[in-house]
Design a protein around this motif. Structure first.
Motif, short mmCIF file in Angstrom:
data_model
loop_
_atom_site.label_atom_id
_atom_site.label_comp_id
_atom_site.label_asym_id
_atom_site.label_seq_id
_atom_site.Cartn_x
_atom_site.Cartn_y
_atom_site.Cartn_z
N THR A 1 -7.31 -0.12 -2.85
CA THR A 1 -7.85 -1.48 -2.89
C THR A 1 -7.13 -2.37 -1.88
OG1 THR A 1 -8.42 -1.24 -5.23
CG2 THR A 1 -8.25 -3.48 -4.38
N LEU A 2 -5.80 -2.25 -1.83
CA LEU A 2 -5.05 -3.02 -0.84
C LEU A 2 -5.42 -2.60 0.58
CD1 LEU A 2 -1.47 -3.33 -2.36
CD2 LEU A 2 -3.31 -5.02 -2.34
N SER A 3 -5.67 -1.32 0.76
CA SER A 3 -6.09 -0.82 2.07
C SER A 3 -7.41 -1.46 2.49
CB SER A 3 -6.22 0.70 2.03
OG SER A 3 -6.67 1.19 3.26
N ILE B 1 -8.57 -4.38 1.49
CA ILE B 1 -8.29 -5.80 1.78
C ILE B 1 -7.65 -5.94 3.15
CG2 ILE B 1 -6.89 -7.79 1.08
CD1 ILE B 1 -7.32 -6.79 -1.85
N GLU B 2 -6.71 -5.05 3.47
CA GLU B 2 -6.04 -5.11 4.76
C GLU B 2 -7.02 -4.86 5.90
OE1 GLU B 2 -4.04 -4.12 8.35
OE2 GLU B 2 -5.10 -2.61 7.19
N THR B 3 -7.96 -3.96 5.68
CA THR B 3 -8.98 -3.69 6.69
C THR B 3 -9.84 -4.92 6.94
OG1 THR B 3 -9.02 -1.35 6.08
CG2 THR B 3 -10.91 -2.18 7.29
N GLN B 4 -10.18 -5.63 5.89
CA GLN B 4 -10.97 -6.86 6.04
C GLN B 4 -10.20 -7.91 6.83
OE1 GLN B 4 -14.24 -6.93 5.00
NE2 GLN B 4 -13.75 -4.80 4.61
N MET C 1 0.84 -1.20 0.00
CA MET C 1 0.00 0.00 0.00
C MET C 1 0.87 1.25 0.00
SD MET C 1 -2.80 -1.31 2.85
CE MET C 1 -2.65 0.16 3.78
N GLN C 2 1.89 1.24 0.86
CA GLN C 2 2.79 2.38 0.94
C GLN C 2 3.57 2.56 -0.36
OE1 GLN C 2 4.90 1.27 4.54
NE2 GLN C 2 3.91 2.93 5.66
N ALA C 3 4.05 1.48 -0.92
CA ALA C 3 4.81 1.56 -2.17
C ALA C 3 3.95 2.13 -3.30
CB ALA C 3 5.35 0.18 -2.55
#
Length: 137
Positions: free
Chosen positions: A109-111, A113-116, A67-69
Protein backbone atom coordinates in the motif's frame (compact mmCIF):
# COMPACT_ATOMS: atom_id res chain seq x y z
CA UNK A 1 -6.79 -22.86 8.70
CA UNK A 2 -3.72 -25.06 8.91
CA UNK A 3 -0.75 -24.31 6.76
CA UNK A 4 2.40 -26.34 6.35
CA UNK A 5 5.98 -25.15 6.50
CA UNK A 6 6.20 -24.63 2.74
CA UNK A 7 3.43 -22.00 2.66
CA UNK A 8 5.44 -19.16 4.25
CA UNK A 9 8.39 -20.17 2.10
CA UNK A 10 6.32 -19.27 -0.96
CA UNK A 11 6.52 -15.61 0.06
CA UNK A 12 10.32 -15.57 0.23
CA UNK A 13 10.95 -14.80 -3.44
CA UNK A 14 8.17 -12.21 -3.57
CA UNK A 15 9.33 -10.38 -0.47
CA UNK A 16 12.98 -10.38 -1.48
CA UNK A 17 12.12 -9.02 -4.95
CA UNK A 18 10.02 -6.29 -3.35
CA UNK A 19 12.84 -5.37 -1.00
CA UNK A 20 15.21 -5.19 -3.96
CA UNK A 21 12.77 -2.92 -5.81
CA UNK A 22 12.39 -0.72 -2.73
CA UNK A 23 16.18 -0.50 -2.40
CA UNK A 24 16.46 0.51 -6.06
CA UNK A 25 13.88 3.23 -5.48
CA UNK A 26 15.86 4.44 -2.49
CA UNK A 27 19.10 4.58 -4.50
CA UNK A 28 17.35 6.49 -7.29
CA UNK A 29 15.94 8.97 -4.77
CA UNK A 30 19.35 9.42 -3.13
CA UNK A 31 20.81 10.29 -6.54
CA UNK A 32 17.92 12.67 -7.20
CA UNK A 33 18.37 14.29 -3.78
CA UNK A 34 22.03 14.98 -4.49
CA UNK A 35 21.13 16.46 -7.87
CA UNK A 36 18.39 18.65 -6.41
CA UNK A 37 20.73 19.82 -3.67
CA UNK A 38 23.27 20.89 -6.27
CA UNK A 39 20.60 22.63 -8.36
CA UNK A 40 19.39 24.41 -5.22
CA UNK A 41 22.91 25.58 -4.37
CA UNK A 42 23.57 26.72 -7.95
CA UNK A 43 20.66 29.19 -7.86
CA UNK A 44 20.70 32.35 -5.74
CA UNK A 45 16.92 32.34 -5.87
CA UNK A 46 15.87 28.68 -6.34
CA UNK A 47 12.80 28.08 -8.51
CA UNK A 48 9.64 26.95 -6.77
CA UNK A 49 9.84 23.63 -8.60
CA UNK A 50 13.12 22.77 -6.88
CA UNK A 51 11.63 23.55 -3.48
CA UNK A 52 8.53 21.52 -4.38
CA UNK A 53 10.70 18.62 -5.49
CA UNK A 54 12.69 18.71 -2.25
CA UNK A 55 9.50 18.67 -0.18
CA UNK A 56 8.14 15.83 -2.31
CA UNK A 57 11.41 13.93 -1.99
CA UNK A 58 11.34 14.04 1.80
CA UNK A 59 7.87 12.47 1.85
CA UNK A 60 8.93 9.80 -0.62
CA UNK A 61 12.05 8.93 1.39
CA UNK A 62 9.92 8.50 4.50
CA UNK A 63 7.51 6.25 2.61
CA UNK A 64 10.32 4.12 1.19
CA UNK A 65 11.88 3.72 4.62
CA UNK A 66 8.53 2.53 5.97
CA UNK A 67 7.96 0.26 2.95
CA UNK A 68 11.31 -1.38 3.61
CA UNK A 69 10.64 -1.70 7.34
CA UNK A 70 7.26 -3.34 6.74
CA UNK A 71 8.74 -5.65 4.10
CA UNK A 72 11.51 -6.72 6.47
CA UNK A 73 8.99 -7.26 9.27
CA UNK A 74 6.90 -9.38 6.90
CA UNK A 75 9.94 -11.45 5.97
CA UNK A 76 10.82 -11.85 9.65
CA UNK A 77 7.29 -13.05 10.43
CA UNK A 78 7.46 -15.58 7.58
CA UNK A 79 10.66 -17.04 8.98
CA UNK A 80 9.30 -16.95 12.52
CA UNK A 81 6.14 -18.78 11.45
CA UNK A 82 8.29 -21.50 9.87
CA UNK A 83 10.29 -21.82 13.09
CA UNK A 84 7.06 -22.06 15.08
CA UNK A 85 5.80 -24.78 12.76
CA UNK A 86 9.05 -26.65 13.23
CA UNK A 87 8.53 -26.37 16.99
CA UNK A 88 4.98 -27.70 16.53
CA UNK A 89 3.29 -24.46 17.57
CA UNK A 90 0.82 -24.52 14.69
CA UNK A 91 -1.77 -22.10 16.04
CA UNK A 92 0.83 -19.44 16.87
CA UNK A 93 2.54 -20.05 13.53
CA UNK A 94 -0.75 -19.46 11.72
CA UNK A 95 -1.23 -16.13 13.51
CA UNK A 96 2.32 -15.01 12.82
CA UNK A 97 1.98 -15.95 9.15
CA UNK A 98 -1.26 -13.94 8.99
CA UNK A 99 0.61 -11.00 10.49
CA UNK A 100 3.28 -11.36 7.80
CA UNK A 101 0.59 -11.15 5.11
CA UNK A 102 -0.87 -7.98 6.62
CA UNK A 103 2.61 -6.43 6.92
CA UNK A 104 3.26 -7.24 3.28
CA UNK A 105 -0.08 -5.72 2.32
CA UNK A 106 0.79 -2.54 4.24
CA UNK A 107 4.17 -2.37 2.50
CA UNK A 108 2.50 -2.72 -0.90
CA UNK A 109 0.00 0.00 0.00
CA UNK A 110 2.82 2.39 0.85
CA UNK A 111 4.51 1.43 -2.41
CA UNK A 112 1.36 2.40 -4.30
CA UNK A 113 1.19 5.75 -2.49
CA UNK A 114 4.86 6.42 -3.19
CA UNK A 115 4.32 5.66 -6.87
CA UNK A 116 1.49 8.20 -6.99
CA UNK A 117 3.67 10.85 -5.35
CA UNK A 118 6.50 10.00 -7.74
CA UNK A 119 4.19 10.63 -10.67
CA UNK A 120 3.27 14.03 -9.24
CA UNK A 121 6.97 14.83 -8.88
CA UNK A 122 7.60 13.98 -12.52
CA UNK A 123 4.66 16.14 -13.58
CA UNK A 124 6.08 19.01 -11.53
CA UNK A 125 9.44 18.60 -13.25
CA UNK A 126 7.83 18.45 -16.68
CA UNK A 127 5.69 21.51 -16.01
CA UNK A 128 8.88 23.45 -15.30
CA UNK A 129 10.27 22.36 -18.67
CA UNK A 130 7.02 23.31 -20.40
CA UNK A 131 7.19 26.80 -18.89
CA UNK A 132 10.76 27.23 -20.11
CA UNK A 133 9.92 26.03 -23.62
CA UNK A 134 6.93 28.39 -23.85
CA UNK A 135 9.15 31.35 -22.88
CA UNK A 136 11.64 30.46 -25.63
CA UNK A 137 8.91 30.38 -28.31
Amino acid sequence: MNIDISTPALLFPAITLLLLAFTNRFVALATLARGLRQRYLDHNDPPATILGQIKNLKVRLLLIRNMQALGIASFFCCVLSMVLMYLREQQTADLVFGASLFLLLASLTLSFIETQISTKALNLELSDLEKKSIKKV
